[in-house]
Design an enzyme around this catalytic site. Structure first.
Site, short mmCIF file in Angstrom:
data_model
loop_
_atom_site.label_atom_id
_atom_site.label_comp_id
_atom_site.label_asym_id
_atom_site.label_seq_id
_atom_site.Cartn_x
_atom_site.Cartn_y
_atom_site.Cartn_z
N SER A 177 -7.56 -4.43 2.23
CA SER A 177 -8.76 -4.33 1.39
C SER A 177 -10.01 -4.91 2.04
O SER A 177 -11.11 -4.48 1.74
CB SER A 177 -8.52 -5.02 0.05
OG SER A 177 -8.12 -6.36 0.24
N HIS A 205 -5.67 0.52 -2.24
CA HIS A 205 -6.79 1.21 -1.58
C HIS A 205 -6.35 2.45 -0.84
O HIS A 205 -7.11 3.00 -0.03
CB HIS A 205 -7.50 0.24 -0.61
CG HIS A 205 -8.08 -0.93 -1.32
ND1 HIS A 205 -9.34 -0.90 -1.89
CD2 HIS A 205 -7.57 -2.15 -1.60
CE1 HIS A 205 -9.57 -2.07 -2.48
NE2 HIS A 205 -8.51 -2.85 -2.31
N LYS A 236 -8.97 1.72 -8.99
CA LYS A 236 -9.88 2.06 -7.89
C LYS A 236 -10.13 3.57 -7.90
O LYS A 236 -10.92 4.02 -8.72
CB LYS A 236 -9.30 1.50 -6.60
CG LYS A 236 -9.23 -0.04 -6.73
CD LYS A 236 -8.64 -0.74 -5.59
CE LYS A 236 -8.83 -2.24 -5.65
NZ LYS A 236 -8.23 -2.98 -6.74
N1 PMP Z 1 -3.80 -5.18 -4.16
C1 PMP Z 1 -4.90 -5.00 -3.41
C2 PMP Z 1 -4.73 -4.67 -1.97
C3 PMP Z 1 -6.16 -5.12 -3.98
O1 PMP Z 1 -7.27 -4.96 -3.24
C4 PMP Z 1 -6.27 -5.41 -5.37
C5 PMP Z 1 -7.62 -5.50 -6.08
N2 PMP Z 1 -8.69 -5.91 -5.39
C6 PMP Z 1 -5.10 -5.61 -6.09
C7 PMP Z 1 -3.89 -5.48 -5.47
C8 PMP Z 1 -5.15 -5.97 -7.54
O2 PMP Z 1 -5.41 -4.83 -8.30
P1 PMP Z 1 -6.22 -4.91 -9.68
O3 PMP Z 1 -7.65 -5.09 -9.36
O4 PMP Z 1 -5.89 -3.63 -10.34
O5 PMP Z 1 -5.66 -6.10 -10.42
#
Ligand code: PMP
Length: 390
Positions: A177, A205, A236
């Site tokens: 991310s 992502h 996302k």
């Molecule tokens: N895994 C990754 C790689 C993320 O980037 C994120 C959110 N930024 C999450 C899990 C968590 O997902 P959520 O925002 O739906 O809680």
């Protein structure tokens, strides 16, 4: 309270103080900030589906039909009919037997990892994995062994030398991310097969972004049937909120019975689930959206790199423009904001000290003219801050 004052003071001194900024969304690519229009280059709304008429309509209809809240956890009274539809759609899209939805991606990771491993087991985790994976590992009380980012020789060495009485799990982000690179999942799967480990990939992502028609990392590498746990988010590219795990029917029943973040939390609102169902339907029927996203990202990466900026990662719409110090990242992000562009400054502890960056995300909703203007402004800011030599 002294310890709170001390902590906040220290955060300010280090340029690491955080607070949310309120943006007023206008459409999938634009927001109002202080009543002025800005181009959003910091959202994970990769396909722009938050404002797709079919997705919005589905959410409105769900409220009309089922009301706003769900009223209970899935295993008590909160399991409204849209959940079944969404879980079937997710499984079909990912090519697995079944899927289960959690309230957030964070809860999916924490719940699944702590259900899959425990004391006596060993988790092998990439050093750049998302915080929710790290917290899932901590909560599980399994031994966690961290391998250097995407370093397959290191992973192999650790698999060979770490004693394990129970079972092994290798867990990785599919698309990282903050770094915008894709995990070497093919090698991870080969090692897992050689050393008898389960593999879990976080497609937060990657869903709607890479793989055939946006089906994620497993599809990107052609590894169907060889990755036991595919996690992803609805928050996302799918323009809603929530997380999911896709896998075998047996795995999903296990999680429903064991994952505490699934069992003990109120189910999501019908509108949230309906929006995700509609987003999958739009995504399935319009693979050209994923092509547009990929083309926009490739164009922007090429443009910034050609100008002399250091852009990490590759093959994804996450473009980390490396700047080094946190103060420079903040200054650049502020300058761009004043020019009408929202780009996040990413600093420690999210990334290691000295690797602060601007994290730029490109969307299928951006027009070519908008990207051209944004690239010009980012490059100009890079010159002013000495990141690009004349
Ligand atoms: N895994 C990754 C790689 C993320 O980037 C994120 C959110 N930024 C999450 C899990 C968590 O997902 P959520 O925002 O739906 O809680």
């Amino acid at each position: 309270m002294h310890f709170i004052d001390t902590y906040l003071h220290e955060r300010r001194e280090l340029d690491l103080y955080r607070q949310p900024v309120t943006y007023q969304p206008v459409d999938a690519a634009h927001v109002l900030l202080d009543n002025k229009p800005h181009l959003m280059l910091a959202s994970n709304n990769y396909l722009g589906l938050t404002h797709h008429p079919q997705v919005k309509q589905a959410a409105v209809e769900a409220i009309e039909r089922y009301g706003t809240g769900s009223g209970g956890s899935r295993l008590t009274t909160g399991s409204h009919p849209l959940y079944e539809v969404l879980e079937q759609d997710l499984a079909a899209f990912k090519g697995t037997e079944a899927a289960v939805v959690f309230n957030t991606g964070f809860m999916a990771n924490v719940g699944a990892i702590s259900a899959l491993v425990g004391p006596g087991d060993v988790v092998f985790s990439d050093e750049y994995n998302h915080a929710s994976i790290i917290d899932g590992c901590r909560l599980s009380r399994a031994q966690t062994v961290v391998y250097r980012h995407a370093d397959m020789e290191h992973l192999q060495e650790l698999l060979e030398t770490t004693p394990c009485q129970g079972h092994r799990l290798i867990v990785t982000d599919g698309v990282f991310s903050m770094d915008g690179d894709i995990a070497p999942l093919g090698t991870i799967v080969e090692l897992a097969e050689r050393y008898t480990a389960l593999v879990m990939v976080d497609d937060a992502h990657a869903m709607g972004v890479i793989g055939q028609g946006g089906r994620g990392t497993v599809s990107h590498f052609g590894l169907q049937g060889r990755v036991q746990v595919q996690m992803g988010t609805l928050s996302k590219a799918l323009a809603s909120e929530g997380g999911y795990i896709a896998g075998s029917r047996q795995l999903i029943s296990y999680l429903v019975n064991k994952a505490r973040s699934y069992i003990f939390s109120t189910a999501q609102a019908p509108a949230t689930i309906a929006a995700a169902c509609a987003a999958i339907s739009v995504l399935s029927g319009n693979p050209e959206l994923v092509h547009k996203l990929q083309a926009n990202a490739a164009w922007m990466r090429h443009e910034l790199t050609q100008a002399g900026l250091t852009v990490e990662g590759g093959g994804t719409p996450i473009l980390p423009v490396m700047v080094g110090e946190a103060a420079v990242a903040i200054r650049m992000s502020r300058e761009l904001r004043e020019a009408g562009f929202i780009v996040s400054a990413i600093r420690p502890p999210t990334v290691p000290p000295g690797t602060s960056r601007l994290r730029l995300t490109v969307s299928a909703a951006h027009t070519q003219a908008e990207l051209v203007e944004a690239a010009e402004k980012i490059i100009a800011a890079g010159y002013r801050l000495g990141l690009v030599q004349e």
